[in-house]
Motif scaffolding. Structure first.
Motif, PDB file in Angstrom:
ATOM      1  N   ARG A 172     -19.326  20.231  47.499  1.00 58.05           N
ATOM      2  CA  ARG A 172     -19.587  21.011  47.499  1.00 58.05           C
ATOM      3  C   ARG A 172     -18.909  22.459  45.965  1.00 58.05           C
ATOM      4  O   ARG A 172     -17.943  22.420  46.359  1.00 58.05           O
TER       5      ARG A 172
ATOM      6  N   TYR B  91     -16.324  18.881  51.301  1.00 56.39           N
ATOM      7  CA  TYR B  91     -16.659  20.095  51.792  1.00 56.39           C
ATOM      8  C   TYR B  91     -16.862  19.280  52.517  1.00 56.39           C
ATOM      9  O   TYR B  91     -17.040  18.368  53.714  1.00 56.39           O
TER      10      TYR B  91
ATOM     11  N   TRP C 124     -29.537  24.159  50.028  1.00 55.12           N
ATOM     12  CA  TRP C 124     -28.593  23.288  48.736  1.00 55.12           C
ATOM     13  C   TRP C 124     -29.303  21.931  48.574  1.00 55.12           C
ATOM     14  O   TRP C 124     -29.876  21.805  49.124  1.00 55.12           O
TER      15      TRP C 124
ATOM     16  N   VAL D 176     -28.590  18.471  46.842  1.00 54.10           N
ATOM     17  CA  VAL D 176     -27.482  17.466  47.000  1.00 54.10           C
ATOM     18  C   VAL D 176     -28.467  16.466  45.816  1.00 54.10           C
ATOM     19  O   VAL D 176     -29.282  15.765  46.412  1.00 54.10           O
TER      20      VAL D 176
ATOM     21  N   THR E 225     -23.204  18.528  45.884  1.00 53.99           N
ATOM     22  CA  THR E 225     -24.060  19.524  45.598  1.00 53.99           C
ATOM     23  C   THR E 225     -24.680  20.151  44.081  1.00 53.99           C
ATOM     24  O   THR E 225     -24.588  19.778  43.030  1.00 53.99           O
TER      25      THR E 225
ATOM     26  N   GLU F  41     -28.686  25.992  44.726  1.00 49.88           N
ATOM     27  CA  GLU F  41     -29.190  26.183  45.565  1.00 49.88           C
ATOM     28  C   GLU F  41     -30.279  27.195  45.814  1.00 49.88           C
ATOM     29  O   GLU F  41     -31.131  26.765  45.094  1.00 49.88           O
TER      30      GLU F  41
END
Length: 324
Positions: free
Chosen positions: A174, A179, A209, A211, A222, A225
């Protein structure tokens, strides 16, 4: 028309099927012997052609793209979600009153693989080549807007039988950093043309997000958003998605398109809240499901470039995909 569609966000839980609780790769059950096809099943095929595939009254159906509101062929094959490409279909089907299966279908609607899954069916996709099928189920909570909801997303390689039963075991990066979090959820896979790269939605820490995943490397990274339920365009350059209004799903979603080269977002002319993983009918047009006040579904279409107006495409149907 807006009021007719206003309850869409609260009706996500009415969908059904999929999920998976085991981690990693597994081998799916052996191919079942094909059952004799009924006359209704023989009238519906998944072979490529100028037709629209959809679910009508919980059954697989097809209609001519040139006249989708005209005569419709409805099979005896029961599915709550369906999608197909290159003659391969995925059906999220009930296996008992309280359980569901992922069923891989051949072009004649014959099941070739079955996978039992927990939870309520939500999303289904097939890669353009027909090799990869994916699914998402709700396994806790009842909608994206509820607190504490949980999803399970997996995919299957129809050539090898290898199955990823949850993306939660993939390595996550991320914002360029490793993450990990216990609250991670994934949903809405869409595959790239190489059958390895894919996009999906990841939620964690109150954010959602887009991805990009690598199936072979078992990683996701990611991208941006507030991108949910991505659907990759036929040329692989754009993603149709539902964008939460003010980044708050409780306010509904706007059907939008993300240019992956520029990261520019274009909102479509559809003003109703679209809680669906839209399908690309071609390189310029999106199809998606909206529900009336009584919960009955209709398939609509709208240009992907923000122009035009929404058009009712297939009344009384849901889960659309072009037979490409």
């Amino acid at each position: 028309m807006t009021s007719m569609r206003a309850k869409l966000a609260t009706l996500a839980a009415s969908v059904v099927v999929l999920g998976a609780s085991a981690a990693g790769y597994a081998v799916v059950s052996a191919r079942p012997a094909p059952a004799p096809a009924s006359a209704a099943d023989r009238a519906v095929t998944l072979r490529p052609g100028p037709r629209l595939l959809a679910v009508t009254d919980r059954h697989v159906s097809t209609a001519a793209l040139a006249d989708p509101a005209g005569p419709r062929a409805v099979s005896d094959t029961e599915c709550l979600r369906v999608y197909a490409a290159a003659g391969t279909g995925v059906c999220l089907a009930p296996s008992s009153p309280w359980s569901y299966q992922v069923v891989v279908l051949d072009a004649a609607l014959r099941p070739t693989r079955r996978l039992d899954v927990p939870g309520l069916p939500n999303r289904a996709r097939v890669s353009a080549s027909g090799r990869m099928v994916s699914w998402t189920t709700f396994v806790g909570g009842d909608s994206y807007t509820s607190s504490g909801f949980s999803t399970r997303t997996g995919f299957l390689d129809t050539r090898t039988g290898a199955t990823v039963t949850t993306l939660e075991d993939f390595t996550i990066r991320r914002d360029g950093r490793p993450y990990r979090s216990a609250d991670v959820n994934f949903w809405g896979v869409t595959f790239a043309g190489d059958d390895n790269a894919f996009y999906a939605t990841m939620s964690t820490a109150g954010k959602r997000w887009l991805v990009r995943g690598d199936a072979a490397a078992r990683t996701v990274t990611t991208v941006r958003e507030n991108v949910e339920c991505p659907s990759l365009s036929p040329d692989g350059t754009r993603i149709a998605f539902k964008e939460a209004v003010d980044a708050d799903p409780a306010k509904g979603w706007r059907l939008s398109v993300l240019d992956l080269r520029t990261m520019r977002v274009t909102a479509t002319a559809e003003r109703a809240s679209v809680d669906d993983q839209a399908a690309w009918l071609d390189g310029a047009t999106l199809a998606y499901t909206l529900r009336q006040d009584d919960g009955s579904p209709d398939v609509w279409s709208v240009p992907a470039d923000g122009s035009g107006t929404p058009r009712l495409l297939l009344p009384g149907a849901e889960s659309p995909s072009p037979l490409t």
